[in-house]
Design a protein around this motif. Structure first.
Motif, PDB file in Angstrom:
ATOM      1  N   GLY A  15      69.924   8.947  15.782  1.00 22.88           N
ATOM      2  CA  GLY A  15      70.491   9.803  16.026  1.00 22.88           C
ATOM      3  C   GLY A  15      70.305  10.430  16.990  1.00 22.88           C
ATOM      4  N   GLY A  16      69.346  10.262  17.576  1.00 24.87           N
ATOM      5  CA  GLY A  16      68.784  11.150  19.606  1.00 24.87           C
ATOM      6  C   GLY A  16      70.330  10.053  20.529  1.00 24.87           C
ATOM      7  N   SER A  17      69.563  10.201  21.049  1.00 25.65           N
ATOM      8  CA  SER A  17      69.855  10.076  23.270  1.00 25.65           C
ATOM      9  C   SER A  17      68.754   9.223  24.359  1.00 25.65           C
ATOM     10  CB  SER A  17      70.906  11.203  23.150  1.00 25.65           C
ATOM     11  OG  SER A  17      71.664  11.948  22.367  1.00 25.65           O
ATOM     12  N   LEU A  18      69.269   8.547  24.777  1.00 23.77           N
ATOM     13  CA  LEU A  18      69.318   8.229  25.690  1.00 23.77           C
ATOM     14  C   LEU A  18      69.990   8.107  26.898  1.00 23.77           C
ATOM     15  CD1 LEU A  18      65.888   5.885  24.813  1.00 23.77           C
ATOM     16  CD2 LEU A  18      65.775   7.956  26.160  1.00 23.77           C
ATOM     17  N   ARG A  19      69.685   7.849  28.812  1.00 22.12           N
ATOM     18  CA  ARG A  19      70.698   7.367  29.633  1.00 22.12           C
ATOM     19  C   ARG A  19      69.656   6.509  29.828  1.00 22.12           C
ATOM     20  NH1 ARG A  19      73.211  11.398  33.424  1.00 22.12           N
ATOM     21  NH2 ARG A  19      74.660  11.635  31.621  1.00 22.12           N
ATOM     22  N   LEU A  20      70.159   5.559  30.240  1.00 21.94           N
ATOM     23  CA  LEU A  20      69.637   4.371  31.204  1.00 21.94           C
ATOM     24  C   LEU A  20      70.249   4.151  31.826  1.00 21.94           C
ATOM     25  CD1 LEU A  20      69.759   1.594  28.418  1.00 21.94           C
ATOM     26  CD2 LEU A  20      67.846   3.364  28.851  1.00 21.94           C
ATOM     27  N   MET A  81      73.657   6.946  26.018  1.00 19.86           N
ATOM     28  CA  MET A  81      73.731   6.263  24.562  1.00 19.86           C
ATOM     29  C   MET A  81      73.544   7.504  23.938  1.00 19.86           C
ATOM     30  SD  MET A  81      71.399   2.473  25.041  1.00 19.86           S
ATOM     31  CE  MET A  81      70.330   3.105  25.311  1.00 19.86           C
ATOM     32  N   HIS A  82      74.007   7.953  22.554  1.00 20.53           N
ATOM     33  CA  HIS A  82      74.233   9.042  21.405  1.00 20.53           C
ATOM     34  C   HIS A  82      73.898   7.816  19.967  1.00 20.53           C
ATOM     35  CE1 HIS A  82      75.225  12.321  24.335  1.00 20.53           C
ATOM     36  NE2 HIS A  82      75.906  11.529  24.514  1.00 20.53           N
ATOM     37  N   MET A  83      73.702   8.901  19.283  1.00 20.04           N
ATOM     38  CA  MET A  83      73.640   8.644  17.627  1.00 20.04           C
ATOM     39  C   MET A  83      72.850   7.105  17.269  1.00 20.04           C
ATOM     40  SD  MET A  83      77.575  10.276  16.176  1.00 20.04           S
ATOM     41  CE  MET A  83      78.194   9.097  17.714  1.00 20.04           C
ATOM     42  N   LEU A  84      71.886   7.425  18.695  1.00 13.33           N
ATOM     43  CA  LEU A  84      71.287   5.752  18.020  1.00 13.33           C
ATOM     44  C   LEU A  84      70.361   5.785  17.071  1.00 13.33           C
ATOM     45  CD1 LEU A  84      69.035   6.314  21.672  1.00 13.33           C
ATOM     46  CD2 LEU A  84      70.124   4.455  20.941  1.00 13.33           C
ATOM     47  N   GLU A  85      70.302   4.239  16.427  1.00 12.48           N
ATOM     48  CA  GLU A  85      70.292   3.663  15.335  1.00 12.48           C
ATOM     49  C   GLU A  85      68.993   3.053  15.450  1.00 12.48           C
ATOM     50  OE1 GLU A  85      73.487   2.255  14.095  1.00 12.48           O
ATOM     51  OE2 GLU A  85      74.814   4.046  13.413  1.00 12.48           O
ATOM     52  N   PRO A  86      67.850   2.809  14.321  1.00 12.35           N
ATOM     53  CA  PRO A  86      66.780   1.607  14.131  1.00 12.35           C
ATOM     54  C   PRO A  86      67.587   0.362  14.994  1.00 12.35           C
ATOM     55  CG  PRO A  86      66.660   3.065  12.302  1.00 12.35           C
ATOM     56  CD  PRO A  86      67.854   3.316  12.627  1.00 12.35           C
TER      57      PRO A  86
END
Length: 124
Positions: A15-20, A81-86
């Motif tokens: 559910g979290g976010s990251l920016r690459l 990237m939003h709404m990250l999933e496993p």
């Protein structure tokens, strides 16, 4: 020489976010389409997103959750990237498309330079 250096990966909860980020050097950045791919253990490298000077392209796994954008002044391309999933857990690579006028943006074969990758791990 051409260099691509990714950063911004890490461990994030579902559910979290990251920016690459991908910093490019050694060529005229604005003249080339750039792409993001990912590779999970035991799987083939998968297209995530690409951007040229006018258009963006997304793989099915990225649509609606990821955004690719570029800053030509900084010779950098980004993947928000939003709404990250496993299932998003993978090593993420940026790459330079070899010919921005022809060749599919979706195929790894069309990219001539790759970064070393940055690990993204999404936990439950």
């Amino acid at each position: 020489q051409v260099q691509l250096v990714e950063s911004g990966g890490g461990l994030v909860q579902a559910g979290g976010s990251l920016r690459l980020s991908c910093a490019a050097s050694g060529y005229t950045f604005r003249d080339y389409t750039m792409g993001w791919f990912r590779q999970a253990p035991g799987k083939e490298r998968e297209f995530v997103a690409a951007i040229n000077w006018s258009y963006t392209y997304y793989g099915d796994s990225a649509k609606g959750r990821f955004t690719i954008f570029r800053d030509n002044a900084r010779s950098s391309v980004y993947l928000q990237m939003h709404m990250l999933e496993p299932e998003d857990t993978a090593v993420y690579f940026c790459a330079r498309h070899g010919d921005s006028d022809t060749g599919s943006v979706y195929s790894t074969d069309e990219y001539d330079y790759w970064g070393q990758g940055t690990q993204v791990t999404v936990s439950l």
